[in-house]
Design an enzyme around this catalytic site. Structure first.
Site, short mmCIF file in Angstrom:
data_model
loop_
_atom_site.label_atom_id
_atom_site.label_comp_id
_atom_site.label_asym_id
_atom_site.label_seq_id
_atom_site.Cartn_x
_atom_site.Cartn_y
_atom_site.Cartn_z
N ASP A 13 7.58 56.58 -56.64
CA ASP A 13 8.77 57.17 -57.33
C ASP A 13 8.64 56.83 -58.79
OD1 ASP A 13 11.35 58.27 -57.37
OD2 ASP A 13 12.47 56.29 -56.83
N ASN A 61 14.35 66.06 -50.14
CA ASN A 61 13.66 66.47 -51.35
C ASN A 61 13.82 68.17 -51.72
OD1 ASN A 61 10.94 64.12 -51.95
ND2 ASN A 61 12.90 64.08 -52.83
C1 IPE Z 1 11.82 59.04 -52.36
O1 IPE Z 1 11.98 59.48 -53.69
C2 IPE Z 1 10.99 60.20 -51.67
C3 IPE Z 1 9.73 60.25 -52.24
C4 IPE Z 1 9.02 59.42 -52.88
C5 IPE Z 1 8.91 61.39 -51.76
P1 IPE Z 1 13.25 60.07 -54.21
O2 IPE Z 1 13.37 60.04 -55.69
O3 IPE Z 1 13.64 61.51 -53.65
O4 IPE Z 1 14.44 59.12 -53.75
P2 IPE Z 1 15.82 59.04 -53.98
O5 IPE Z 1 16.70 60.26 -53.53
O6 IPE Z 1 16.09 58.71 -55.65
O7 IPE Z 1 16.46 57.60 -53.11
C1 IPE Z 2 8.62 60.87 -57.29
O1 IPE Z 2 9.12 61.00 -58.28
C2 IPE Z 2 8.18 62.11 -56.67
C3 IPE Z 2 8.83 62.65 -55.65
C4 IPE Z 2 10.04 62.45 -54.83
C5 IPE Z 2 8.38 64.03 -54.88
P1 IPE Z 2 10.55 61.50 -58.80
O2 IPE Z 2 10.30 63.10 -59.07
O3 IPE Z 2 11.44 61.24 -57.84
O4 IPE Z 2 10.76 60.77 -60.23
P2 IPE Z 2 12.27 60.28 -60.71
O5 IPE Z 2 12.93 59.64 -59.65
O6 IPE Z 2 12.92 61.60 -61.08
O7 IPE Z 2 11.95 59.59 -61.98
MG MG Z 3 12.97 59.60 -57.56
#
Ligand code: IPE
Ligand code: IPE
Ligand code: MG
Length: 239
Positions: A13, A61
């Site tokens: 994340d 997602n």
């Molecule tokens: C969790 O990350 C899913 C992945 C790492 C693929 P998100 O960034 O989607 O999680 P939330 O929604 O902030 O909890």
């Molecule tokens: C994790 O990084 C990647 C996926 C969930 C696919 P994020 O895209 O969630 O990054 P933040 O949470 O917006 O920083």
């Molecule tokens: Mg995230």
């Protein structure tokens, strides 16, 4: 007791926040994130981790902007094409968990290709959680069991923990020993609910694109110091 986790699962994340801090687009964040994947995978192999599971795309997602979703799918294809040879060199076996049928055809084709070509490898099992949700996994397992009960393939009295386990997407995986989540968020976000029942949790402020082998090493060192009691007392473990 082993101080090395057999199964490490990572919630990668912070790609978006990393990009924002650099005044770059989220795309760049995800591209940098892919570089961390490569480094972490290779370091895990060097440390003799047997199972590494990476949360790459959750069932939630899909709610992101369309452009970002399609970019993530394209990046996945690029990653698979690019890393394929290195996976072979590292004796890695690729598999997935999640509802793969709902992914775009190009992603499915590339996944099938790499899964097939790495299927006889005997080293680390790399599992990509794609279109994966812990609740969805449990739901599809319950549904499959319900059908078997209805058709008298299983008797309801015989349903136990191993029956549930055998119907999950994650059936080929051992329980998770260590969950790592980057970016300072301290939540599970519907990741492997069943398999993390007794996992050790490790949270770090480091954003995923900045997470490198030293960071994984730190998490492994931290894990090695923990006492996993599984309901027992500390004394029972030492005698
Ligand atoms: C969790 O990350 C899913 C992945 C790492 C693929 P998100 O960034 O989607 O999680 P939330 O929604 O902030 O909890
Ligand atoms: C994790 O990084 C990647 C996926 C969930 C696919 P994020 O895209 O969630 O990054 P933040 O949470 O917006 O920083
Ligand atoms: Mg995230």
């Amino acid at each position: 007791m082993s101080t090395l986790p057999k199964h490490v699962a990572i919630i990668m994340d912070g790609n978006g926040r990393w990009a924002k801090l650099q005044d770059k687009s989220r795309v760049t964040g995800h591209q940098q994130g892919a570089k961390s994947v490569r480094e972490v995978v290779e370091y895990a192999v060097s440390q003799n981790i047997q199972f590494l599971t990476l949360f790459a795309f959750s069932t939630e997602n899909w709610s992101r902007p369309k452009d970002e979703v399609s970019l993530l799918m394209k990046l996945l294809v690029t990653y698979l094409k690019k890393e394929f040879t290195r996976m072979l060199q590292n004796n890695i076996r690729l598999q997935t968990v999640g509802n793969i049928d709902e992914l775009p055809t190009i992603v499915k084709n590339e996944l099938h290709n790499v899964i097939d070509k790495t299927k006889n490898n005997s080293g680390m099992v790399l599992t990509l959680a794609l279109n994966y949700g812990g609740k969805e996994d449990l739901t599809q397992a319950m549904k499959a069991i319900a059908f078997k009960v209805k058709n008298s393939i299983i008797s309801p009295e015989k349903v136990d923990q191993s029956t549930i386990n055998e119907h999950l997407y994650t059936r080929n995986l051992p329980p998770v020993d260590l969950v790592i989540r980057t970016s300072g968020e301290e939540r599970i976000s519907n990741f492997l609910l069943w398999h993390i029942a007794y996992a050790e949790l490790y949270f770090t402020e480091t954003l995923w694109p900045d997470f490198k082998k030293e960071d994984l090493q730190k998490a492994l060192t931290n894990y090695a110091k923990r006492e996993r009691r599984f309901g027992k007392t500390s004394e029972q473990l030492t005698t």
